[in-house]
Design a protein around this motif. Structure first.
Motif, short mmCIF file in Angstrom:
data_model
loop_
_atom_site.label_atom_id
_atom_site.label_comp_id
_atom_site.label_asym_id
_atom_site.label_seq_id
_atom_site.Cartn_x
_atom_site.Cartn_y
_atom_site.Cartn_z
N LEU A 9 -24.19 0.58 -3.79
CA LEU A 9 -24.66 0.70 -5.16
C LEU A 9 -23.99 -0.32 -6.08
O LEU A 9 -23.57 0.00 -7.19
CB LEU A 9 -24.44 2.13 -5.69
CG LEU A 9 -25.27 3.22 -5.01
CD1 LEU A 9 -24.90 4.59 -5.58
CD2 LEU A 9 -26.77 2.96 -5.18
N HIS A 14 -27.98 -0.64 -6.81
CA HIS A 14 -28.31 0.34 -7.85
C HIS A 14 -29.72 0.11 -8.37
O HIS A 14 -30.49 1.06 -8.59
CB HIS A 14 -27.28 0.22 -8.99
CG HIS A 14 -27.34 1.35 -9.98
ND1 HIS A 14 -28.29 1.41 -10.98
CD2 HIS A 14 -26.57 2.47 -10.11
CE1 HIS A 14 -28.10 2.50 -11.68
NE2 HIS A 14 -27.08 3.16 -11.19
N ASN A 31 -22.27 5.35 -1.66
CA ASN A 31 -21.41 4.24 -2.04
C ASN A 31 -19.97 4.68 -1.86
O ASN A 31 -19.65 5.87 -1.94
CB ASN A 31 -21.67 3.85 -3.51
CG ASN A 31 -21.09 2.48 -3.84
OD1 ASN A 31 -21.59 1.46 -3.38
ND2 ASN A 31 -20.02 2.46 -4.63
N THR A 33 -17.59 4.36 -3.82
CA THR A 33 -17.23 5.06 -5.06
C THR A 33 -18.46 5.84 -5.49
O THR A 33 -19.37 5.29 -6.13
CB THR A 33 -16.80 4.06 -6.15
OG1 THR A 33 -17.78 3.02 -6.26
CG2 THR A 33 -15.46 3.43 -5.80
N GLU A 35 -19.32 7.89 -7.74
CA GLU A 35 -19.73 8.05 -9.13
C GLU A 35 -20.74 7.00 -9.58
O GLU A 35 -21.41 7.17 -10.61
CB GLU A 35 -18.51 8.02 -10.06
CG GLU A 35 -17.68 6.76 -9.99
CD GLU A 35 -16.54 6.86 -8.99
OE1 GLU A 35 -15.59 6.07 -9.11
OE2 GLU A 35 -16.62 7.72 -8.09
N LYS A 36 -20.87 5.90 -8.82
CA LYS A 36 -21.87 4.89 -9.18
C LYS A 36 -23.29 5.42 -9.05
O LYS A 36 -24.23 4.81 -9.56
CB LYS A 36 -21.70 3.64 -8.32
CG LYS A 36 -20.48 2.81 -8.69
CD LYS A 36 -20.49 1.47 -7.99
CE LYS A 36 -19.34 0.59 -8.44
NZ LYS A 36 -19.35 -0.75 -7.80
#
Length: 278
Positions: A9, A14, A31, A33, A35-36
């Motif tokens: 992402l 994204h 991803n 991370t 939170e993306k």
């Protein structure tokens, strides 16, 4: 609506996930991370393997092929189709396709000639190569990414080869653009004074591309308008000005050396299109 998984992402990944969800495809994302994916109308998986098993169509868009391989669970991917939008060379694309075939994975290599903001719209040019059956099966879902899609054939490295060839043109031209302004500044010419003339000069490049393409296809390179020898003489004048202003001359010197190789080989009276066929 085909369920789709997007691995990666970053800005482009994204944008891909956003386009799939906007078109109504149930989408799972992963991803490193997580939170993306919070702002997406998608399921955020805890692991790449979990994301892969959620969909028959898996899209990967990460930093490089090495990273992509590290994420792809061959057992989870078996029987599914992988669309690889990770940038790479034609050789890497073919190697990935061989790896996919060994694990019963349908493989499509993809290239995006657009910014993330253009994804999903008519400006996004997309190239695909690899399994024709897999592409036809998932073409309706991939249409969510942009209307300007081009399937280039079964050779999985063909999309990457188109990308490399076109990017070669773009970055060589951009080098010329920035060097134009540097040379103009050295001769006390302002950017606004020369920009319009530069655009006018580039305006005839479209016709030149068509002309050279015809000559390369025919294997015939008439020097009626300009010869390699005359082009080399013009380059010598330009290089003299560049060197007098103590500017970098590497790119034009390389082009001049290519001209000289053609002259030494006996092609000086032919057109510059000959350089594409040496």
């Amino acid at each position: 609506m085909t369920s789709v998984t997007v691995l990666g992402l970053g800005p482009m990944g994204h944008a891909l996930a956003t386009a799939f969800t906007a078109a109504g495809h149930p989408t799972t994302v992963w991803n490193r991370t997580p939170e993306k994916g919070d702002d997406l109308n998608a399921i955020v998986a805890d692991t790449a393997t979990e994301a892969i098993t959620a969909s028959p169509l898996v899209v990967v868009c990460v930093l490089n092929h090495q990273v992509a391989r590290s994420l792809l669970d061959t057992d989870a991917l078996k029987g599914r189709t992988l669309v690889n939008f990770t940038g790479g060379s034609p050789r890497q694309a073919r190697a990935m396709a061989t790896w996919a075939a060994e694990h019963d994975i349908g493989y499509i290599d993809g290239v995006i000639m657009a910014t993330p903001a253009a994804i999903g719209g008519p400006e996004a040019a997309l190239f695909y190569s690899g399994s024709g059956d897999a592409y036809e099966t998932h073409r309706p879902a991939l249409a969510a990414l942009g209307e300007n899609a081009n399937y280039l054939g079964e050779d999985p490295g063909r999309a990457a080869a188109f990308d490399a060839s076109l990017q070669d043109l773009f970055w060589t031209a951009m080098s010329g653009v920035v060097h134009t302004f540097a040379l103009a500044a050295a001769e006390n010419i302002g950017p606004s004074d020369i920009a319009g003339h530069a655009k006018a000069m580039l305006g005839f490049f479209s016709d030149m591309i068509d002309q050279v393409a015809r000559q390369v296809a025919a294997g015939h390179f008439p020097g009626d308008d300009s010869t390699i020898t005359s082009a080399a003489a013009a380059m010598d004048h330009i290089l003299g000005t560049i060197r007098a202003n103590d500017l970098d001359n590497g790119v034009l010197s390389a082009a001049r050396a290519e001209m000289q190789r053609a002259i030494d080989a006996g092609y000086g009276s032919e057109g510059v299109g000959r350089l594409a066929a040496l």
